[in-house]
Design a protein around this motif. Structure first.
Motif, PDB file in Angstrom:
ATOM      1  N   TYR A  90       0.988  -1.240   0.046  1.00 37.30           N
ATOM      2  CA  TYR A  90       0.316  -0.109  -0.005  1.00 37.30           C
ATOM      3  C   TYR A  90       1.003   1.049  -0.162  1.00 37.30           C
ATOM      4  O   TYR A  90       1.658   1.512   0.639  1.00 37.30           O
ATOM      5  CB  TYR A  90      -0.596   0.104   1.038  1.00 37.30           C
ATOM      6  N   LEU A  91       0.153   2.156  -0.494  1.00 33.16           N
ATOM      7  CA  LEU A  91       1.156   3.401  -0.246  1.00 33.16           C
ATOM      8  C   LEU A  91       0.682   4.516  -0.247  1.00 33.16           C
ATOM      9  O   LEU A  91      -0.393   4.894  -1.117  1.00 33.16           O
ATOM     10  CB  LEU A  91       1.885   3.828  -2.057  1.00 33.16           C
ATOM     11  N   ASN A  92       1.013   4.920   0.431  1.00 31.35           N
ATOM     12  CA  ASN A  92      -0.030   6.488   1.100  1.00 31.35           C
ATOM     13  C   ASN A  92       0.344   7.708   0.256  1.00 31.35           C
ATOM     14  O   ASN A  92       1.532   8.887   0.581  1.00 31.35           O
ATOM     15  CB  ASN A  92       0.439   6.188   2.101  1.00 31.35           C
ATOM     16  N   VAL A  98       5.189   3.559   2.519  1.00 27.47           N
ATOM     17  CA  VAL A  98       4.875   2.283   2.282  1.00 27.47           C
ATOM     18  C   VAL A  98       4.487   1.461   3.216  1.00 27.47           C
ATOM     19  O   VAL A  98       5.349   0.955   4.153  1.00 27.47           O
ATOM     20  CB  VAL A  98       5.827   1.464   1.140  1.00 27.47           C
ATOM     21  N   ILE A  99       3.427   0.349   2.558  1.00 24.83           N
ATOM     22  CA  ILE A  99       3.208  -0.265   3.761  1.00 24.83           C
ATOM     23  C   ILE A  99       3.208  -1.436   2.900  1.00 24.83           C
ATOM     24  O   ILE A  99       2.438  -2.179   1.949  1.00 24.83           O
ATOM     25  CB  ILE A  99       2.186  -0.078   4.664  1.00 24.83           C
ATOM     26  N   LYS A 107      -1.072  -2.331  11.811  1.00 24.02           N
ATOM     27  CA  LYS A 107      -1.444  -0.976  13.110  1.00 24.02           C
ATOM     28  C   LYS A 107      -1.374  -0.332  12.043  1.00 24.02           C
ATOM     29  O   LYS A 107      -2.932   0.667  12.221  1.00 24.02           O
ATOM     30  CB  LYS A 107      -0.542  -1.219  13.913  1.00 24.02           C
ATOM     31  N   LEU A 108      -0.706  -0.116  11.204  1.00 29.52           N
ATOM     32  CA  LEU A 108      -0.868   1.448  10.416  1.00 29.52           C
ATOM     33  C   LEU A 108      -1.769   1.575   9.683  1.00 29.52           C
ATOM     34  O   LEU A 108      -2.421   2.361   9.037  1.00 29.52           O
ATOM     35  CB  LEU A 108       0.564   1.791   9.755  1.00 29.52           C
ATOM     36  N   LEU A 109      -2.035   0.847   8.529  1.00 28.96           N
ATOM     37  CA  LEU A 109      -3.178   0.150   7.576  1.00 28.96           C
ATOM     38  C   LEU A 109      -4.326   0.380   8.284  1.00 28.96           C
ATOM     39  O   LEU A 109      -4.956   0.786   7.427  1.00 28.96           O
ATOM     40  CB  LEU A 109      -2.895  -1.178   7.409  1.00 28.96           C
ATOM     41  N   LYS A 110      -4.857  -0.647  10.085  1.00 26.61           N
ATOM     42  CA  LYS A 110      -5.762   0.257   9.834  1.00 26.61           C
ATOM     43  C   LYS A 110      -6.329   1.382  11.032  1.00 26.61           C
ATOM     44  O   LYS A 110      -7.368   2.260  10.119  1.00 26.61           O
ATOM     45  CB  LYS A 110      -5.976  -0.866  11.605  1.00 26.61           C
ATOM     46  N   TRP A 124      -5.109   2.436  -2.539  1.00 25.39           N
ATOM     47  CA  TRP A 124      -3.753   2.756  -2.927  1.00 25.39           C
ATOM     48  C   TRP A 124      -2.855   1.323  -2.581  1.00 25.39           C
ATOM     49  O   TRP A 124      -1.687   1.535  -2.707  1.00 25.39           O
ATOM     50  CB  TRP A 124      -3.543   3.457  -0.711  1.00 25.39           C
ATOM     51  N   THR A 125      -3.783   0.035  -3.647  1.00 22.16           N
ATOM     52  CA  THR A 125      -2.149  -0.915  -3.322  1.00 22.16           C
ATOM     53  C   THR A 125      -1.646  -1.082  -4.883  1.00 22.16           C
ATOM     54  O   THR A 125      -1.755  -0.177  -5.651  1.00 22.16           O
ATOM     55  CB  THR A 125      -3.737  -2.368  -3.392  1.00 22.16           C
ATOM     56  N   ARG A 126      -0.035  -1.911  -5.148  1.00 28.34           N
ATOM     57  CA  ARG A 126       0.762  -1.236  -5.882  1.00 28.34           C
ATOM     58  C   ARG A 126       0.850  -2.498  -6.852  1.00 28.34           C
ATOM     59  O   ARG A 126       0.325  -3.605  -6.088  1.00 28.34           O
ATOM     60  CB  ARG A 126       2.199  -0.372  -5.159  1.00 28.34           C
TER      61      ARG A 126
END
Length: 126
Positions: A90-92, A98-99, A107-110, A124-126
């Protein structure tokens, strides 16, 4: 008199069975098998194994009553593993972070999903 007749019948039956068993007693294969079983029993006693345990070790497919709760083939097969989940990135776009995760328990995705909404974050998925 009845008891005497019964005794004679039993005696005849025993004589027939003995005449059948005598050739088997002298058979080399029977002697060899008997010696093997005798040694196996002494080893089982020495290492505190029951004959059922030995048979189950040699051929698990036979399964005895006390082992019937274990499904056939599970004793010696490894546990089945499920296919690993695909790695998602995931790219914010707001922060450039990037996660990379295999599940949704990051945690950050939540936090991102709570802040921006799950549908938006999935875009936001790459």
């Amino acid at each position: 008199m009845e008891k005497l007749i019964k005794l004679l019948e039993v005696n005849d039956r025993l004589a027939n069975e003995c005449s059948t068993a005598m050739p088997l007693i002298n058979d080399p294969e029977v002697v060899k098998a008997f010696n093997f079983l005798t040694r196996l029993d002494s080893l089982a006693d020495k290492y505190q194994f029951a004959s059922k345990d030995i048979v189950l070790l040699l051929d698990p497919s036979l399964g005895f009553e006390e082992f019937s709760k274990v499904p056939a083939g599970q004793l010696n097969s490894p546990a089945k593993k499920r296919k690993p989940r695909p790695l998602k990135s995931y790219l914010n776009p707001h922060t450039g972070e990037v996660i990379e995760t295999r599940g949704a328990n990051h945690k950050l995705l939540k936090q991102w999903k709570a802040l921006h909404g799950a549908a938006t974050v999935e875009k936001w998925t790459r």
